[in-house]
Design a protein around this motif. Structure first.
Motif, short mmCIF file in Angstrom:
data_model
loop_
_atom_site.label_atom_id
_atom_site.label_comp_id
_atom_site.label_asym_id
_atom_site.label_seq_id
_atom_site.Cartn_x
_atom_site.Cartn_y
_atom_site.Cartn_z
N ARG A 35 -7.46 2.33 0.52
CA ARG A 35 -6.90 3.58 0.01
C ARG A 35 -7.65 4.01 -1.24
O ARG A 35 -7.86 3.24 -2.18
N ASP B 32 0.83 -1.20 0.00
CA ASP B 32 0.00 0.00 0.00
C ASP B 32 0.87 1.25 0.00
O ASP B 32 0.62 2.20 -0.76
N GLY C 17 -7.05 -3.27 1.11
CA GLY C 17 -6.65 -1.88 1.13
C GLY C 17 -7.80 -0.96 0.74
O GLY C 17 -8.36 -1.09 -0.35
#
Length: 255
Positions: free
Chosen positions: A250, A184, A248
């Motif tokens: 994000r 990430d 993730g």
């Protein structure tokens, strides 16, 4: 119009109130009013060809199993638009884009749009992912749509940069795996610096990629969003954390 990539994660976010869904709501309130919303979701794969939704109204697809019945009762009422679908397909014509009246909005789309655009007054469409295309070619393909941003089209990629579902930790507040955090962080740095050569060759660039991205269908919507950026544009990250140890969340939006 801006471009977004949204880490959509667990479908249960669609019926939960948490920091991810709160942030989606806030980000949605910041968006200018589009003429149309177009989503590239990790959950619509069409090997060998790219499809564009083309139906007067979009059906809601509950493309999952083993979840509470409440999740399969979520409604998200939206319309399509034949002219917008035709323009999108025309821009992708070299790759034999097909208009598709059978698909609808899968959970990669409605689970986040429910917060980003709770009651859209504009058409909502999806573009599929041809998962047989190498990432550089996929990047070139979606990049053909970039000019439509100037005509009011809001593009959203919906997937997860880190997506190793088989290594998910199901206990509450589970810590992230080290390799998930590393991948990430590495991809975030590459996105900030626009290192396309690395982002379009994750397996050849980062040793954690094989475990963090065992299959790349959730990574590809990020590539789609990346392709729609102008060279000088920067991105702002949000929801920059790892959920369930290996998913993730994000996300980014152009600034």
């Amino acid at each position: 119009m801006p471009v977004l990539f949204v880490g959509h994660g667990n479908p249960m976010h669609a019926i939960r109130e948490n920091h991810y869904t709160h942030t989606w709501t806030v980000e949605g309130q910041r968006l200018p009013e589009p003429q149309a919303i177009v989503v590239v979701s990790a959950h619509w794969l069409t090997p060998g060809r790219t499809h564009v939704t083309d139906a007067p109204r979009n059906r809601v697809i509950y493309d999952f199993g083993g979840f509470p019945e409440e999740l399969s009762r979520v409604q998200y009422d939206t319309v399509g638009d034949h002219e917008v679908a035709r323009v999108l397909a025309h821009r992708l014509a070299e790759y034999e884009a097909a208009l598709d009246s059978q698909w609808g909005l899968d959970h990669g789309t409605w689970s986040v749009l429910k917060y980003l655009a709770p009651a859209p007054q504009v058409p909502v469409l999806q573009i599929s992912i041809d998962d047989t295309l190498p990432l550089p070619r996929l990047h070139e393909l979606y990049g053909r749509l970039r000019r439509l941003r100037d005509q009011g089209v809001l593009f959203i990629g919906s997937g997860n940069i880190v997506h190793a579902l088989g290594r998910a930790r199901w206990e509450p507040e589970a810590p992230a795996w080290d390799w998930a955090e590393q991948f990430d962080a590495d991809t975030a740095a590459a996105l900030t610096d626009r290192r396309l050569d690395q982002l379009l060759d994750p397996y050849g660039t980062w040793r954690e990629a094989r475990i963090a991205v065992p299959t790349d269908e959730h990574y590809r919507p990020m590539v789609a969003a990346l392709s729609l950026l102008h060279p000088e544009e920067e991105v702002r990250f949000f929801n920059a954390s790892i959920d369930m140890g290996s998913i993730g969340m994000r996300s980014f939006v152009t600034v």
